[in-house]
Design a protein around this motif. Sequence first.
Motif, PDB file in Angstrom:
ATOM      1  N   LEU A   1       0.832  -1.207   0.000  1.00 29.13           N
ATOM      2  CA  LEU A   1       0.000   0.000   0.000  1.00 29.13           C
ATOM      3  C   LEU A   1       0.867   1.258   0.000  1.00 29.13           C
ATOM      4  O   LEU A   1       0.565   2.226  -0.702  1.00 29.13           O
TER       5      LEU A   1
ATOM      6  N   ARG B   1       1.914   1.939  -3.444  1.00 26.77           N
ATOM      7  CA  ARG B   1       0.832   2.509  -4.268  1.00 26.77           C
ATOM      8  C   ARG B   1       0.614   3.984  -3.935  1.00 26.77           C
ATOM      9  O   ARG B   1       0.229   4.778  -4.792  1.00 26.77           O
ATOM     10  N   LEU B   2       0.812   4.332  -2.654  1.00 21.83           N
ATOM     11  CA  LEU B   2       0.560   5.714  -2.214  1.00 21.83           C
ATOM     12  C   LEU B   2       1.800   6.599  -2.339  1.00 21.83           C
ATOM     13  O   LEU B   2       1.758   7.788  -2.013  1.00 21.83           O
TER      14      LEU B   2
ATOM     15  N   ILE C   1       4.531   6.329  -0.556  1.00 22.57           N
ATOM     16  CA  ILE C   1       5.148   6.544   0.758  1.00 22.57           C
ATOM     17  C   ILE C   1       6.386   5.653   0.844  1.00 22.57           C
ATOM     18  O   ILE C   1       6.269   4.441   0.649  1.00 22.57           O
TER      19      ILE C   1
ATOM     20  N   GLN D   1       2.255   9.378   8.109  1.00 19.59           N
ATOM     21  CA  GLN D   1       1.612   8.843   6.894  1.00 19.59           C
ATOM     22  C   GLN D   1       1.804   7.331   6.764  1.00 19.59           C
ATOM     23  O   GLN D   1       0.924   6.637   6.245  1.00 19.59           O
TER      24      GLN D   1
ATOM     25  N   GLN E   1      -0.779   5.697   8.986  1.00 18.81           N
ATOM     26  CA  GLN E   1      -2.100   5.675   8.369  1.00 18.81           C
ATOM     27  C   GLN E   1      -2.202   4.527   7.342  1.00 18.81           C
ATOM     28  O   GLN E   1      -3.209   3.810   7.316  1.00 18.81           O
TER      29      GLN E   1
ATOM     30  N   GLN F   1      -2.551   1.308   9.214  1.00 20.95           N
ATOM     31  CA  GLN F   1      -3.917   1.103   9.713  1.00 20.95           C
ATOM     32  C   GLN F   1      -4.867   0.699   8.592  1.00 20.95           C
ATOM     33  O   GLN F   1      -5.754  -0.126   8.778  1.00 20.95           O
ATOM     34  N   MET F   2      -4.703   1.323   7.423  1.00 21.62           N
ATOM     35  CA  MET F   2      -5.582   0.987   6.304  1.00 21.62           C
ATOM     36  C   MET F   2      -5.359  -0.451   5.870  1.00 21.62           C
ATOM     37  O   MET F   2      -6.310  -1.180   5.605  1.00 21.62           O
TER      38      MET F   2
ATOM     39  N   GLY G   1      -8.136  -2.077   7.865  1.00 22.84           N
ATOM     40  CA  GLY G   1      -9.134  -1.908   6.811  1.00 22.84           C
ATOM     41  C   GLY G   1      -9.262  -3.138   5.927  1.00 22.84           C
ATOM     42  O   GLY G   1     -10.371  -3.492   5.513  1.00 22.84           O
ATOM     43  N   ILE G   2      -8.150  -3.787   5.633  1.00 24.82           N
ATOM     44  CA  ILE G   2      -8.186  -4.881   4.660  1.00 24.82           C
ATOM     45  C   ILE G   2      -7.960  -6.266   5.285  1.00 24.82           C
ATOM     46  O   ILE G   2      -8.850  -7.105   5.282  1.00 24.82           O
TER      47      ILE G   2
END
Lengths: 265, 265
Positions: free
Chosen positions: B42, B45-46, B48, B67, B70, B73-74, B78-79
Amino acid sequence: MVKIGGSEGVDRAAVCTDIAAIVRGGQPVVVVHGGSHDTNQLCQRLGIPVRTITSPSGHTSRRTDAQTLQAFQMACRGIINQQLVTLLLGQGVNAVGLSGLDARLWQGERKGAVRAIENGVTVIIRDDYTGSVEQADPRLLSLLLDAGYTPVISPPAISTQGEAINVDADRAAARTAAAVRAETLVLLSNVPGVLERFPDESSLVSRVSRERVEEYVGLAQGRMKKKIMSAGEALRDGVSTVVIADARVPEPVRSALSGKGTRFE
Amino acid sequence: MVKIGGSEGVDRAAVCTDIAAIVRGGQPVVVVHGGSHDTNQLCQRLGIPVRTITSPSGHTSRRTDAQTLQAFQMACRGIINQQLVTLLLGQGVNAVGLSGLDARLWQGERKGAVRAIENGVTVIIRDDYTGSVEQADPRLLSLLLDAGYTPVISPPAISTQGEAINVDADRAAARTAAAVRAETLVLLSNVPGVLERFPDESSLVSRVSRERVEEYVGLAQGRMKKKIMSAGEALRDGVSTVVIADARVPEPVRSALSGKGTRFE
């Protein structure tokens, strides 16, 4: 039951401070939230196009393909839900974050085929992960409430086939309010309530009787249409009072409970 | 207590199918997971940067600025967490996803200043959101287990100041196993267990006595170092058996319980 809108301009810290005051006063609260604005922002960062579907009857909803669903889960469940939990914990509320997936809290049918109007033509979309909550299970919520926890519920819901589905959080909140036999459902967003002449905020409708809900659904635009439908569904399922109110004012929940916004009874 | 590693190559569906068989057999299970590989993906992809900190004593950990926290956490909450919940529900297990934030399940101190070696020089990093779980609260877990739910716990933890903090999920699992008085802690990842001569998989150590834990911590590299430390901590805190085992084999949990992997007693 308090639903916190996912639109821009909603001050989550202020809403949580207000909810904490109510919980400390001995009133149990269940929190439901959406995440439209944060999902849009995350989609942008990830290069996922943000698209809207318009149904033949004029309802709009988010186009939710597999990658959008994942961004939606990351924003709602990964970030907003845990931000609300953290804010509530900071105010002395023993908050527990849940999603509609957990223990099949929110269950419904995934739409096999979504009819949408694109450039004036009706098309059928088959890879959309949307649906609506047909059953809210009160058991886990009651267990937590009875033990002094404050549940904070995020989309998605779970389909009968076991897939995560994007659902409207206002309507899910209405189902959940009825399932836990909540007295009052407060739907907070970035508008003062139902407006007779949108966007003229001085045209606020302070009261809507059960009989006139359908009429207001017809008059309203966009998101407000679903909020009024949700209010009607909650009343029909046994919730005494629904208030559509402004999240942007001080003490937004207590303000809604004491007469601000649009009241459905 | 089963900890599912977040590394590449772990087949989550197979692990969940195995856990479901155990739960259906009447044995309560608490699941803990990490999410290192998904967080890396992730972050990529972002845009970071994925960075590692090496402490003066040679321990490595993820550089977790705001960042990165975050994204962590996602990915985790989240996933992965919700994917595990969905897989378990699909196998008839009434799973509920939690993070260490919920009801302050995992609490610890955020490191105010992290000492790290960069290009041979010791530097102090002050904006890192890391820490370790000092207290695992068994109350919410017991409530859920007694009511027949299977908790699935994701990082992050919460600091005493109320911030989300990145914590090592193996060590958090050890704390949690002790807090709920679990008989056995199974740490699953993409290696067969402790290897005498890493990466030679034929050099598997089948048994480590409590007395020799420190010695193996000294010998081990990277992630395995923390797994062995976690095993030692769990034993010290009253867990009877810890098994470090392979998530990539059929029925990985039952296989670990029946003698595969490295056993700490």
